[in-house]
Write an enzyme that holds these catalytic residues in place. Structure first.
Site, short mmCIF file in Angstrom:
data_model
loop_
_atom_site.label_atom_id
_atom_site.label_comp_id
_atom_site.label_asym_id
_atom_site.label_seq_id
_atom_site.Cartn_x
_atom_site.Cartn_y
_atom_site.Cartn_z
N LYS A 46 0.82 -1.22 0.00
CA LYS A 46 0.00 0.00 0.00
C LYS A 46 0.86 1.27 0.00
O LYS A 46 0.52 2.26 -0.65
CB LYS A 46 -0.95 -0.02 1.19
CG LYS A 46 -1.99 -1.14 1.08
CD LYS A 46 -2.92 -1.18 2.24
CE LYS A 46 -3.78 -2.46 2.24
NZ LYS A 46 -4.57 -2.64 1.04
N GLY A 47 1.97 1.24 0.72
CA GLY A 47 2.81 2.43 0.78
C GLY A 47 3.44 2.76 -0.57
O GLY A 47 3.40 3.90 -1.04
N ASN A 49 2.41 1.80 -3.49
CA ASN A 49 1.35 2.20 -4.43
C ASN A 49 0.95 3.67 -4.22
O ASN A 49 0.73 4.41 -5.18
CB ASN A 49 0.10 1.33 -4.23
CG ASN A 49 0.35 -0.14 -4.52
OD1 ASN A 49 1.33 -0.50 -5.17
ND2 ASN A 49 -0.55 -1.00 -4.04
N GLY A 214 -18.51 6.06 -5.32
CA GLY A 214 -17.72 7.28 -5.17
C GLY A 214 -17.04 7.38 -3.82
O GLY A 214 -16.57 6.38 -3.28
N ASP A 231 -9.00 -4.93 -12.75
CA ASP A 231 -8.28 -5.31 -11.53
C ASP A 231 -8.39 -4.15 -10.53
O ASP A 231 -7.82 -3.08 -10.76
CB ASP A 231 -6.80 -5.59 -11.87
CG ASP A 231 -5.97 -5.94 -10.65
OD1 ASP A 231 -6.54 -6.27 -9.60
OD2 ASP A 231 -4.73 -5.89 -10.78
N ASP A 237 -5.38 2.82 -2.92
CA ASP A 237 -4.05 3.44 -2.79
C ASP A 237 -3.88 4.57 -3.80
O ASP A 237 -3.31 5.62 -3.47
CB ASP A 237 -2.96 2.39 -3.01
CG ASP A 237 -3.07 1.25 -2.03
OD1 ASP A 237 -3.52 1.47 -0.89
OD2 ASP A 237 -2.71 0.12 -2.40
O1 RIB Z 1 -3.89 -2.20 -1.63
C1 RIB Z 1 -3.35 -3.13 -2.52
C2 RIB Z 1 -2.09 -3.72 -1.98
O2 RIB Z 1 -2.39 -4.46 -0.83
C3 RIB Z 1 -1.42 -4.67 -2.93
O3 RIB Z 1 -0.52 -4.05 -3.80
C4 RIB Z 1 -0.76 -5.67 -1.98
O4 RIB Z 1 0.62 -5.58 -1.97
C5 RIB Z 1 -1.37 -5.39 -0.61
O5 RIB Z 1 -0.47 -4.81 0.23
#
Ligand code: RIB
Length: 280
Positions: A46-47, A49, A214, A231, A237
């Protein structure tokens, strides 16, 4: 603190993991084996991303975290650099693998994700100390895949320096009310919001992402873009990163949410939580 600094930065303290994708007709049930296509390595956590989304939205972006001193970790660092993310505060952790997420994507494009945190769980007070130069112009953006005590310490330290902290409470784990009170904004999805409220926790500023409905920041609602999703991994993120970038640039709330919504819509239209830097 650099008082001469004009434009603020988005600083993400968070996880960076390789995402190992398996595409299959349907997810297995307990005790069942199913076959998938070939495994594909992508980049996530998440970080990471959120940092990529903030950088692509035009913010000066720093990622602070730990990668394993292994091939996935080295490749990941190069990817962040390719997206324009400042990686000078990333530490390679010896003898610990880079975080890894197994992502199972079925024919309906629904995912199941399991995360082995690896180096992400070795993030410690050293990374909190790396936030010392943050000031009021900066935004600290944090998701929740690091040790809880480190997350809490980073929030309190940054807030004490006058930095706006945006906490993406995902995956949900309870933090103290004092820590939530120190945040400028909490971002949650509907499930996480339910869990937070169920634990009796409150925040003055809550932004709830509502999927195809939303997002809502307190009473302000912005609709989603209607797109064909292939996907949804990393959609939240992408939203958080772009929102932070817009806010640090001084954009008003509604426009920031519109930009975040567009970022999220772009992400769900490709496989993987992050775009390929070569697509630019
Ligand atoms: O929010 C998506 C992420 O959650 C993915 O990229 C995976 O690595 C998990 O951490």
């Amino acid at each position: 603190m650099d008082n001469a600094r004009k434009a603020g930065r988005v600083v993400v303290l968070g996880s960076a993991s390789q995402d190992l994708y398996m595409e299959m007709e349907r997810h297995p049930t307990t005790g069942e084996t199913v076959m998938s296509g070939d495994i594909v390595q992508r980049f996530g956590g998440k970080g990471g991303n959120q940092a990529v989304a903030a950088a692509r939205a035009g913010a000066e972006t720093l990622f602070v975290g730990r990668l394993g001193d292994d091939a996935p970790g080295r490749t990941y660092l190069d990817r962040l650099v390719g997206h324009g993310v400042d990686v000078t505060r990333v530490v390679f952790e010896p003898d610990v693998p880079t975080g890894t997420a197994l992502i199972m994507l079925n024919a309906e494009r629904d995912n199941m994700i399991v995360v082995a945190p690896g180096a992400n769980h070795h993030v410690n007070e050293g990374q909190v100390a790396a936030l010392q130069d943050l000031g009021p112009a900066d935004v600290l953006l944090m998701p929740m895949e690091l040790p809880l005590d480190v997350t809490a310490a980073a929030i309190m330290a940054a807030a004490g320096q006058g930095t706006r902290v945006i906490l993406n409470l995902a995956p949900y784990a309870p933090l103290s009310q004092e820590v939530l009170d120190a945040c400028f904004l909490i971002i949650v999805n509907e499930k996480e919001n339910e869990l937070m409220e169920g634990d009796g926790l409150r925040a003055p500023e809550v932004l709830v992402t509502l999927g195809t409905d939303g997002s809502r920041w307190n009473q302000l609602v912005v609709p989603a873009q209607q797109v064909d999703a292939v996907d949804t991994t990393g959609a939240g993120d992408a939203y958080c990163g772009a929102l932070a970038a817009a806010l640090v640039a001084g954009t008003d709330r509604r426009e920031a949410m519109v930009a975040a919504t567009a970022s999220s819509a772009a992400t769900v239209q490709h496989l993987g939580a992050q775009p390929d830097p070569k697509w630019d």
